[in-house]
Design a protein around this motif. Structure first.
Motif, short mmCIF file in Angstrom:
data_model
loop_
_atom_site.label_atom_id
_atom_site.label_comp_id
_atom_site.label_asym_id
_atom_site.label_seq_id
_atom_site.Cartn_x
_atom_site.Cartn_y
_atom_site.Cartn_z
N LEU A 1 1.17 5.69 1.02
CA LEU A 1 0.55 6.81 1.92
C LEU A 1 0.88 8.13 1.29
N GLY B 1 -2.64 0.34 7.74
CA GLY B 1 -2.29 -0.10 6.31
C GLY B 1 -1.43 -1.37 6.60
N TRP C 1 0.64 -1.15 0.10
CA TRP C 1 -0.20 -0.16 0.04
C TRP C 1 0.91 1.02 0.01
N ALA D 1 -4.62 6.91 2.33
CA ALA D 1 -3.72 5.71 2.04
C ALA D 1 -4.62 4.67 1.22
N LEU E 1 4.42 -1.27 3.53
CA LEU E 1 4.23 0.24 2.88
C LEU E 1 5.24 0.32 1.91
#
Length: 392
Positions: free
Chosen positions: A97, A149, A95, A110, A156
């Motif tokens: 941000l 997340g 993911w 996000a 991330l």
């Protein structure tokens, strides 16, 4: 001396990888691109759309499943009872941000690597110059979103930060400009977030991000060369030439507020100072009074003569700057946006002024993307996160 050549599938490539490894990487990247584009797809559809053989596609899908990047998501019965499996991005593939710092506060978004938002937050603006409060706000938001997340989507992959200041193209540090109403130039995000973020941190100017969003899904979808002019508390411009953002040697390309303008009384000053002298600035800050100018435009639309005169002056001054941009760069399109710039009445008056002062072809349109800077920050983070899938 042994002159025997290596097997053809093991000859080193220009990137230093064995050729077979490079071909697999290219194939896997192509498959992922199709999954991102289509969302949910079968192996047969992948073979058809990419032109890659079915066995090669099957091997690529297997590798991507084993890497935790693709997952099977149902089946479809075809002709003669054949069953085809659908594949889509694995929920835990990663993911990104995106963060936006502005006078409206701190906004965050996000999203998974398909660009689907799963978390958004807002923190109120801090007092101008209060860097400690800004740092605390950034760290607090990052901690909160990281917990969500990682739980939902795993690693991330990238973080992007939108600020109202220019960014040095080499060091990627925020540049603090004189007389700027924005405090972000006093902080060093790479340092204050280093212990929280394991992913690349991408910092850019909010106007650059907004222009990217308009190129991807807004008014500039069909224009690879265009200018994006933000008119709000501050003034800013981004210019894309053949889909390349022009930054300048010092990262200051587009700082249109510093463009010299001659006002109606004959005095020469920067665009920002000229607008302030014309009565459109705030007395307590080096910025345009957004509320006052917006009210003036509305009064002009209602037919009030003093307001119509003021609107003409404001628009004529902006038109001088736009005419200069167009004379130098000849864009396909000029997007006028921001809290003030997106008002249709202002846009039309700017068009009228341009008709009077230049014979160049200038097309002026309003922006179409809501929260464009944050949206553009998401686009860049997603692009970077996707690129990291096969190399991270």
């Amino acid at each position: 001396m042994d002159n025997t050549q290596q097997p053809s599938d093991q000859q080193p490539s220009a990137r230093g990888l064995p050729r077979l490894t490079l071909l697999r990487e290219i194939t896997d990247g192509t498959v992922l691109d199709e999954v991102f584009r289509r969302g949910r797809v079968t192996r047969a559809e992948l073979a058809t759309s990419t032109g890659i053989s079915k066995p090669t596609i099957s091997e690529s899908v297997r590798r991507l499943q084993e890497a935790g990047l693709l997952r099977e998501s149902g089946t479809r019965t075809g002709r003669r009872g054949r069953v085809a499996s659908f594949y889509e991005l694995d929920l835990r593939a990663g993911w990104v941000l995106a963060l936006e710092v502005s006078q409206a506060g701190l906004h965050s978004s996000a999203a998974d690597l398909a660009g689907r938002e799963f978390d958004s937050r807002w923190e109120p603006p801090v007092r101008s110059g209060d860097t400690d409060a800004l740092i605390q706000s950034l760290r607090r938001t990052a901690r909160q979103v990281l917990e969500t997340g990682r739980r939902l989507h795993g690693e991330l992959r990238a973080v992007s930060l939108s600020v109202a200041n220019p960014v040095d193209p080499t060091s990627r540090e925020i540049i603090a400009l004189p007389n700027s109403p924005f405090p972000e130039g006093l902080v060093r995000p790479h340092q204050i977030l280093a212990d929280l973020l394991e992913a690349p941190l991408l910092i850019d100017n909010d106007v650059n991000f907004a222009a990217l969003a308009e190129r991807r899904s807004g008014a500039a979808r069909e224009a690879s060369s265009f200018a994006y002019l933000h008119v709000g508390a501050g003034l800013g411009m981004a210019y894309f030439l053949q889909d390349q953002l022009l930054r300048g040697a010092h990262g200051l390309a587009g700082e249109i507020g510093y463009l010299p303008i001659r006002s109606v009384d004959g005095r020469r000053a920067s665009l920002a100072v000229t607008l302030a002298r014309q009565g459109f600035g705030r007395p307590d800050a080096p910025s345009i009074d957004v509320v006052r100018v917006t009210d003036m435009i509305e009064a002009a639309v209602a037919g009030e003569m003093p307001a119509r005169t003021a609107l003409a002056l404001f628009a004529d001054t902006l038109a001088q700057a736009i005419a200069a941009i167009c004379a130098v760069n000849d864009p396909e399109l000029v997007i006028l946006d921001g809290p003030i710039g997106n008002h249709p009445a202002l846009q039309q008056r700017v068009r009228d002024s341009l008709t009077e002062i230049t014979t160049l072809p200038v097309r002026v349109e309003g922006g179409q993307v809501d929260r464009a800077a944050l949206r553009g920050a998401v686009h860049l983070a997603v692009d970077t996160g996707r690129s990291a899938l096969l190399t991270g």
